[in-house]
Design an enzyme around this catalytic site. Structure first.
Site, PDB file in Angstrom:
ATOM      1  N   TYR A 136       0.891  -1.310  -0.064  1.00  0.00           N
ATOM      2  CA  TYR A 136       0.167   0.055  -0.122  1.00  0.00           C
ATOM      3  C   TYR A 136       0.761   1.232   0.090  1.00  0.00           C
ATOM      4  O   TYR A 136       1.363   1.658   1.062  1.00  0.00           O
ATOM      5  CB  TYR A 136      -1.047   0.223   1.251  1.00  0.00           C
ATOM      6  CG  TYR A 136      -1.875   1.174   1.458  1.00  0.00           C
ATOM      7  CD1 TYR A 136      -2.129   2.285   0.643  1.00  0.00           C
ATOM      8  CD2 TYR A 136      -2.456   1.399   2.797  1.00  0.00           C
ATOM      9  CE1 TYR A 136      -2.787   3.178   0.645  1.00  0.00           C
ATOM     10  CE2 TYR A 136      -3.332   2.314   2.968  1.00  0.00           C
ATOM     11  CZ  TYR A 136      -3.458   3.253   1.779  1.00  0.00           C
ATOM     12  OH  TYR A 136      -4.677   4.163   2.032  1.00  0.00           O
ATOM     13  N   LYS A 164      -1.285  -1.284  -4.266  1.00  0.00           N
ATOM     14  CA  LYS A 164      -2.427  -0.379  -4.059  1.00  0.00           C
ATOM     15  C   LYS A 164      -1.466   0.997  -4.198  1.00  0.00           C
ATOM     16  O   LYS A 164      -1.013   1.432  -3.327  1.00  0.00           O
ATOM     17  CB  LYS A 164      -3.018  -0.391  -2.780  1.00  0.00           C
ATOM     18  CG  LYS A 164      -4.134   0.848  -2.625  1.00  0.00           C
ATOM     19  CD  LYS A 164      -4.686   0.540  -1.153  1.00  0.00           C
ATOM     20  CE  LYS A 164      -5.636   1.651  -0.814  1.00  0.00           C
ATOM     21  NZ  LYS A 164      -6.352   1.812   0.597  1.00  0.00           N
TER      22      LYS A 164
END
Length: 301
Positions: A136, A164
């Site tokens: 992330y 992400k």
């Protein structure tokens, strides 16, 4: 490691009782509603799920309840957001035992690591579990950048499978694709850059505002996937005022308030966060009510 992660993965909210303990039954209801509305996966205990506000045993209980509610219908990926490697490994291993389908791994919290330290953190978690991992990247929130230099040090780890991307710069999707081809599955992670991400190679969207408007989110991505770009842009433009909330400091309160206005959940949050008040609260309510009244799905129906 082969995965089939694509489409809309809402960062689900965690419902909270008045005594500030997690409401497992209501969290299960919220997640079940999202799955029934057609989402393609669930992010449990991400930022919107208030990960860092819960104790370890609470996190495991919340995750276990979500896994039970989803019952294998879609993948359940849980956030791993910890201060240090030991805590991250401990939760990651507990998540694997609880039945999670994957991990969304964040950089260490508070301390801003240098590149070799960040690589060591990610490698340490990846080598401790067998689950597939989505890294992330969110530099505005966590002051740490997962760049090509970091990813180049991790390509040998088969279970680091996805990124992400929540930096507000859509050029990064192209840079990653150029540098690594299809080695990493790309997910758009910032709501108001989601369609740009899809156009540039993301095959999924980790979304906050999907909690309030899941059917519209699913149709946006489905329209893009079937090549109906005009329909995708129509929904995106309608959605954009709300999607901007995902990039604000009070995104958790705003998303949970939107969820409450839409009759899907409660705005209650854990301290130090507090529910929105005053002009900001009125602004968000008005935005949600306008969006509900003008939904492109209602208009087409």
């Amino acid at each position: 490691m082969a995965i089939d992660w694509k489409g809309v993965f809402p960062a689900a909210t965690t419902q909270i009782r008045e005594d500030l303990t997690p409401d497992l039954a209501d969290t299960q209801r919220v997640v079940d509603d999202l799955v029934r509305d057609g989402v393609d996966g669930i992010i449990a205990l991400g930022t919107v799920g208030e990960n860092n506000s819960f104790e370890q045993d609470e996190k495991v209980a919340i995750l276990s309840a979500i896994v039970e509610a989803v019952a294998g219908r879609v993948p359940v990926i849980t956030g791993v957001s910890e201060y240090d490697l030991r805590r991250a490994v401990r939760y990651a291993q507990a998540a694997e035992k609880a039945g999670a389908d994957g991990l969304m791994l964040l950089p260490p919290m508070v301390y801003v690591p240098k590149t070799h330290e960040l690589v060591s953190h990610f490698r340490g978690v990846a080598e401790a579990v067998g689950l597939p991992i989505m890294l992330y990247n969110n530099p505005p929130a966590y002051r740490t950048v997962i760049d090509a230099e970091v990813l180049a040090e991790l390509v040998d780890l088969p279970n680091i499978v996805a990124i992400k991307e929540s930096a507000p710069d859509p050029r990064r999707f192209t840079d990653f694709r150029n540098a690594f081809g299809d080695r990493f599955v790309l997910f758009a992670g910032l709501d108001d850059v989601a369609l740009e991400g899809l156009f540039l190679g993301a095959q999924g969207w980790v979304s906050g505002l999907t909690n309030a408007f899941p059917k519209e989110s699913v149709e946006l991505v489905a329209a893009f996937a079937r090549g109906d770009h005009e329909r995708a842009k129509e929904i995106y433009r309608w959605f954009m005022p709300l999607l901007h909330l995902d990039a604000e400091h009070d995104l958790v309160q705003s998303i949970k308030l939107a969820e409450q206005v839409m009759g899907r959940g409660s705005e209650r949050v854990l301290p130090p966060r507090q529910p929105l008040i005053g002009a900001r609260r009125a602004e968000v309510i008005a935005m949600v009510e306008k969006a509900a009244a003008t939904s492109p799905l209602s208009a087409s129906a």
